[in-house]
Design an enzyme around this catalytic site. Structure first.
Site, short mmCIF file in Angstrom:
data_model
loop_
_atom_site.label_atom_id
_atom_site.label_comp_id
_atom_site.label_asym_id
_atom_site.label_seq_id
_atom_site.Cartn_x
_atom_site.Cartn_y
_atom_site.Cartn_z
N TRP A 176 -0.56 22.63 -0.15
CA TRP A 176 -0.43 21.22 -0.65
C TRP A 176 0.21 21.41 -1.94
O TRP A 176 0.60 22.44 -2.55
CB TRP A 176 -1.98 20.61 -1.03
CG TRP A 176 -2.95 21.37 -1.67
CD1 TRP A 176 -2.83 23.12 -1.95
CD2 TRP A 176 -4.05 21.15 -2.39
NE1 TRP A 176 -4.11 23.31 -2.61
CE2 TRP A 176 -4.71 22.11 -2.89
CE3 TRP A 176 -4.60 19.76 -2.69
CZ2 TRP A 176 -5.84 22.05 -3.80
CZ3 TRP A 176 -5.88 19.61 -3.06
CH2 TRP A 176 -6.62 20.68 -3.73
N ASN A 177 0.67 20.34 -2.60
CA ASN A 177 1.49 20.40 -3.83
C ASN A 177 0.94 19.26 -4.57
O ASN A 177 0.48 18.37 -4.48
CB ASN A 177 3.02 19.82 -3.42
CG ASN A 177 3.58 20.79 -2.27
OD1 ASN A 177 3.90 22.03 -2.69
ND2 ASN A 177 3.53 20.39 -0.98
N HIS A 186 11.46 2.09 -3.39
CA HIS A 186 10.52 1.60 -4.21
C HIS A 186 10.35 0.21 -4.07
O HIS A 186 11.15 -0.53 -3.85
CB HIS A 186 10.27 2.41 -5.52
CG HIS A 186 11.34 2.00 -6.35
ND1 HIS A 186 12.72 2.68 -6.19
CD2 HIS A 186 11.59 1.06 -7.40
CE1 HIS A 186 13.48 1.88 -7.26
NE2 HIS A 186 12.60 1.00 -7.80
N HIS A 211 6.70 -5.21 -13.95
CA HIS A 211 7.85 -3.97 -14.17
C HIS A 211 8.59 -4.63 -15.30
O HIS A 211 9.45 -3.85 -16.20
CB HIS A 211 8.64 -3.79 -12.92
CG HIS A 211 9.97 -2.94 -13.19
ND1 HIS A 211 9.78 -1.86 -14.11
CD2 HIS A 211 11.26 -3.04 -12.73
CE1 HIS A 211 11.08 -1.24 -13.99
NE2 HIS A 211 11.85 -2.05 -13.18
N HIS A 243 16.03 -8.67 -11.86
CA HIS A 243 14.75 -8.33 -12.40
C HIS A 243 14.05 -9.57 -13.12
O HIS A 243 12.96 -9.87 -13.23
CB HIS A 243 14.81 -7.22 -13.26
CG HIS A 243 15.12 -5.97 -12.69
ND1 HIS A 243 16.23 -5.43 -11.98
CD2 HIS A 243 14.18 -5.00 -12.45
CE1 HIS A 243 16.07 -4.38 -11.56
NE2 HIS A 243 14.68 -3.82 -11.71
#
Length: 257
Positions: A61-62, A73, A79, A207
């Site tokens: 695992w990491n 994303h 945001h 945005h």
């Protein structure tokens, strides 16, 4: 037959194809580069905890080191300053995350002009051919830019004058966000705005308008060429980060064949 059983049968029989629209996350995944004095996100990185060794003899695992806005994303409304009172990524409605999607293909025009901007008449012409934009759905902008996504230099396409990537004009961004029933905009580029958008009025209009209207953005999509102009169902699976402004996401589409 129950609807979900029918759906699974159609997927198993390849009557419905599941098309992956996600760019894999690696240390070389291109990320947005803002000029000074603005701060930038970090590249994606794995830090190993154990791999069948003394630190963990039977498991691998990491730890993950990444920014919220890395790779494919989701941008949540919070945001952007215009959406600061809106949803964080954990609050985005499920009806936005599983929704109809349509594709506007401008790849031929982008091939001739990397700074190409979609204008309102372009969308109106699409509607005249394919019908109205979907209520609560997504407009996915196919530019062919995903062909560059494994080469950060070509993908960001920057020179002394800034980045040269396609997108949406300020007027069109306002119209799409405020006057259409869309829930979000998806693109193949590093961000929902064009490379030159810092100089638009307002700056970064996708945005500004979409997130300000409580809508969402998706970036660094792949394989939009495999989707029809209409009829696909988009599925977006971000991490539900409480307070998060966005999240890397697995994004795929269901397409009837």
């Amino acid at each position: 037959m129950p609807l979900l059983t029918e759906l699974l049968g159609a997927i198993g029989a390849n009557r419905i194809e599941v098309v992956d629209l996600t760019a894999p996350l690696t240390e070389s995944t291109p990320i947005l580069q803002l000029p000074e004095p603005f701060a930038n996100t970090i590249p994606f990185r794995l830090e190993q905890i154990s791999r069948y060794d003394d630190a963990g003899p039977a498991w691998y695992w990491n730890d993950i080191h990444t920014g919220e806005h890395t790779g494919t994303h989701l941008d949540a409304p919070v945001h952007w300053v215009t959406g600061r009172e809106g949803h964080d990524v954990s609050q985005v409605p499920l009806s936005t995350l599983v929704a109809p999607a349509v594709v506007l293909d401008v790849s031929e025009r982008v091939a001739a002009e990397p700074d190409f901007l979609v204008e309102v008449p372009d969308v109106r012409a699409w509607e005249a051919e394919h019908g109205a934009l979907p209520e609560g759905g997504w407009l996915l902008l196919r530019t062919g830019w995903d062909e560059r996504s494994t080469d950060a230099e070509r993908f960001l396409n920057a020179d002394a004058n800034g980045s040269h990537t396609p997108g949406v004009s300020a007027d069109c961004a306002r119209w799409l966000a405020e006057e259409t029933p869309l829930a979000g905009l998806g693109v193949e580029t590093v961000g929902t705005d064009a490379g030159a958008a810092a100089g638009f009025d307002p700056p970064f209009p996708c945005h500004h308008y979409f997130l300000g209207a409580g809508k969402c953005g998706l970036t660094q999509l792949r394989n939009l060429a495999r989707l029809p102009a209409t009829g696909a169902v988009l599925v977006v699976a971000p991490l539900p980060i409480v307070g998060g402004s966005g999240s890397p996401a697995r994004v795929f589409a269901l397409v009837e064949r």
